[in-house]
Motif scaffolding. Structure first.
Motif, PDB file in Angstrom:
ATOM      1  N   PHE A  26       0.830  -1.207   0.000  1.00 46.58           N
ATOM      2  CA  PHE A  26       0.000   0.000   0.000  1.00 46.58           C
ATOM      3  C   PHE A  26       0.861   1.252   0.000  1.00 46.58           C
ATOM      4  O   PHE A  26       0.488   2.268  -0.578  1.00 46.58           O
ATOM      5  N   GLN A  27       2.044   1.180   0.614  1.00 45.40           N
ATOM      6  CA  GLN A  27       2.941   2.330   0.652  1.00 45.40           C
ATOM      7  C   GLN A  27       3.504   2.612  -0.741  1.00 45.40           C
ATOM      8  O   GLN A  27       3.623   3.767  -1.134  1.00 45.40           O
ATOM      9  N   PHE A  30       0.683   4.174  -2.686  1.00 47.11           N
ATOM     10  CA  PHE A  30       0.472   5.520  -2.138  1.00 47.11           C
ATOM     11  C   PHE A  30       1.427   6.512  -2.797  1.00 47.11           C
ATOM     12  O   PHE A  30       1.011   7.555  -3.281  1.00 47.11           O
ATOM     13  N   PHE A  49      -3.926   0.878  -4.032  1.00 48.30           N
ATOM     14  CA  PHE A  49      -3.643   1.399  -2.689  1.00 48.30           C
ATOM     15  C   PHE A  49      -4.769   1.024  -1.730  1.00 48.30           C
ATOM     16  O   PHE A  49      -4.522   0.498  -0.638  1.00 48.30           O
ATOM     17  N   ARG A  53      -4.298  -1.406   1.354  1.00 48.29           N
ATOM     18  CA  ARG A  53      -4.475  -0.721   2.635  1.00 48.29           C
ATOM     19  C   ARG A  53      -5.512  -1.450   3.479  1.00 48.29           C
ATOM     20  O   ARG A  53      -5.301  -1.701   4.667  1.00 48.29           O
ATOM     21  N   ILE A  58      -5.499  -0.559   7.535  1.00 41.61           N
ATOM     22  CA  ILE A  58      -4.888   0.764   7.584  1.00 41.61           C
ATOM     23  C   ILE A  58      -5.947   1.784   7.185  1.00 41.61           C
ATOM     24  O   ILE A  58      -6.575   1.652   6.140  1.00 41.61           O
TER      25      ILE A  58
END
Length: 177
Positions: A26-27, A30, A49, A53, A58
């Motif tokens: 996800f990072q 992002f 994402f 996430r 998250i």
């Protein structure tokens, strides 16, 4: 790919010791979403994402303002308010909440400086400022300003001034080339 996205991906990669596989998916999405100029790719990155996430529980917006060199240790059950601002070379651990206060003189979201280490299950809320080189210990509650070079311990949080508070806690710091 523009220099900005390369820089942000590279800065995060440095924090994970150069191992691209260690960066949470996800990072990666992002960073790619935030820096894409292509509308179709931007849409695809946002979908990816959100999917990744959600797998890790998250709560974080694709629009969040987070500086270079983000390190998320054990990415699970983390909440980051979309209005919060997080600086460079910060560590965020499992169970952290960076939230908004909806009333009173601290109505708003936190601004977190550079080189801040946020321990497991810590909560940071309200329109407060966390300085640079700050270590927030596990299970701490912070709803007050924290000066540079400090350690915060407990609930209610107690500030302990300390030079190099994050020394040996924040590794592989990203530095501009």
């Amino acid at each position: 790919m523009d220099r900005n996205i390369k820089s942000k991906l590279y800065s995060d990669l440095c924090r994970y010791g150069g191992d691209y596989k260690k960066i949470p998916k996800f990072q990666k999405w992002f960073r790619k979403y935030q820096n894409s100029k292509n509308h179709l790719l931007k849409f695809i990155y946002k979908v990816l994402f959100v999917l990744d996430r959600n797998k890790n529980f998250i709560e974080m917006s694709a629009e969040s303002k987070i500086g270079e060199g983000l390190y998320i240790g054990h990415p699970f059950a983390i909440t980051i308010n979309p209005q919060a601002i997080i600086g460079r070379n910060c560590n965020i651990h499992k169970g952290v909440t960076i939230g908004q206060e909806n009333r009173g003189r601290k109505k708003g979201a936190p601004i977190i400086g550079d080189e801040v280490w946020i321990g497991i299950n810590s909560t940071i809320v309200g329109k407060i400022f966390i300085g640079n080189d700050v270590l927030i210990s596990a299970n701490s509650f912070v709803n007050f300003d924290v000066p540079d070079h400090s350690i915060v311990i407990g609930n209610p949080g107690k500030i302990i001034p300390r030079e190099n508070a994050t020394d040996s806690y924040i590794n592989n710091k990203y530095k501009d080339i």
